[in-house]
Design a protein around this motif. Structure first.
Motif, PDB file in Angstrom:
ATOM      1  N   ASP A  87      -6.175  -1.929  -4.886  1.00 27.88           N
ATOM      2  CA  ASP A  87      -5.595  -2.387  -3.620  1.00 27.88           C
ATOM      3  C   ASP A  87      -6.572  -3.349  -2.950  1.00 27.88           C
ATOM      4  N   GLU A  88      -6.287  -4.635  -3.038  1.00 31.62           N
ATOM      5  CA  GLU A  88      -7.081  -5.715  -2.447  1.00 31.62           C
ATOM      6  C   GLU A  88      -8.566  -5.665  -2.855  1.00 31.62           C
ATOM      7  N   GLN A 108      -7.754   0.086  -0.261  1.00 27.77           N
ATOM      8  CA  GLN A 108      -7.830  -1.138   0.554  1.00 27.77           C
ATOM      9  C   GLN A 108      -9.066  -1.067   1.458  1.00 27.77           C
ATOM     10  N   THR A 130       0.837  -1.209   0.000  1.00 28.32           N
ATOM     11  CA  THR A 130       0.000   0.000   0.000  1.00 28.32           C
ATOM     12  C   THR A 130       0.867   1.254   0.000  1.00 28.32           C
TER      13      THR A 130
HETATM   14 MG   LIG Z   1      -1.944  -2.777   2.241  1.00 30.72          MG
END
Ligand SMILES: [Mg+2]
Ligand SMILES: Nc1ncnc2c1ncn2[C@@H]1O[C@H](COP(=O)(O)OP(=O)(O)OP(=O)(O)O)[C@@H](O)[C@H]1O
Length: 264
Positions: A187-188, A96, A43
């Protein structure tokens, strides 16, 4: 041809080195995944690429729009650029942790992502000139197209707080796509999704790439990573551990030992 080039990137927080001497090239037109254990720096890397964090050292350069047409390759150096300037270069992201306006409809959430493309100015907007109304219609259509691309068009007028979690994850992606990026960073995107939703996400990621948008993916779901990625970079404690195709990564003993585990 490379879309993004990262050289000798460094970022520390106090005494903690989050990214250490990281260099890699991101080719255009692929799904490029960054994997690694919790706290590996994934991240932090995203936050530097989109301008949330300023690197301590190193450079990030991003290929300029229309460079192919000019036959002259021109790069933006993203160092010290503001987030909105980086976004205007063609880099967009999801988060995220969901960053959704829950008191707005799905359509309004995506229209927020279109503002970079909008040319409306304050005074004409105040006076509701015909050009402004036309521009609003264009932005609305662009947002509807992004929603349809992410299979959310039937939810356009629903309030975001009434949407299921899987729909919210795709809503964030729709908003990021609405700014018509060259590079989309996710992000994820599969965090918290069930198996069916994860499969839908995998199809969506491939569809985004096939539409000409390069995808930079951070994800812990290894099935999604291995089936969706063209190339994978493995980070460990901020260092580059390995880079290669899904096959190469799964068969790399160093990666297996440090991260994937023996049974993958
Ligand atoms: Mg992360
Ligand atoms: N804003 C911050 N302030 C202080 N330390 C930070 C900050 N952001 C990240 N870190 C630290 O930097 C390191 C890398 O964190 P980062 O969030 O980038 O990891 P990650 O790979 O995304 O992890 P995860 O898989 O859990 O999301 C960690 O040690 C983290 O505690």
């Amino acid at each position: 041809m490379n879309l993004l080039r990262v050289k000798h990137l460094e970022k520390s927080f106090g005494g903690v080195s989050a990214i250490s001497n990281l260099s890699f090239d991101l080719p255009k037109g692929i799904v490029f995944s960054v994997i690694g254990p919790n706290g590996a720096g994934k991240t932090t890397l995203f936050n530097m690429l989109c301008g949330f964090y300023t690197p301590d050292q190193g450079s990030i350069i991003f290929k300029k729009e229309n460079a192919e047409q000019n036959k002259e390759v021109i790069y933006h150096s993203l160092h010290n650029m503001a987030t909105h300037q980086i976004a205007a270069c063609g880099i967009s992201r999801s988060f995220q942790n969901l960053q959704i306006f829950f008191n707005m409809t799905a359509l309004e959430n995506v229209m927020v992502g279109c503002h970079l493309q909008s040319s409306s100015r304050f005074l004409p907007s105040l006076l509701r000139l015909p050009s402004v109304i036309k521009e609003e219609q264009r932005v609305k259509q662009q947002a509807l197209n992004a929603l349809a691309f992410c299979h959310l068009d039937h939810l356009a007028n629903e309030m975001a707080d009434s949407l299921a979690y899987g729909d919210l994850k795709r809503l964030e992606i729709a908003r990021a796509l609405a700014s018509k990026p060259k590079l989309l960073m996710l992000d994820e995107p599969a965090a918290g999704l069930n198996d069916t939703e994860t499969q839908q996400m995998s199809h969506l990621i491939r569809k985004i790439c096939d539409s000409g948008v390069t995808v930079l993916l951070v994800e812990h779901n290894m099935e999604l990573v291995m089936t969706s990625s063209d190339q994978i970079l493995v980070l460990n404690f901020g260092h580059l551990l390995a880079q290669g195709t899904p096959d190469e990564i799964q068969n790399n003993p160093v990666v297996v030992k440090a991260y994937l585990g023996e049974d993958i």
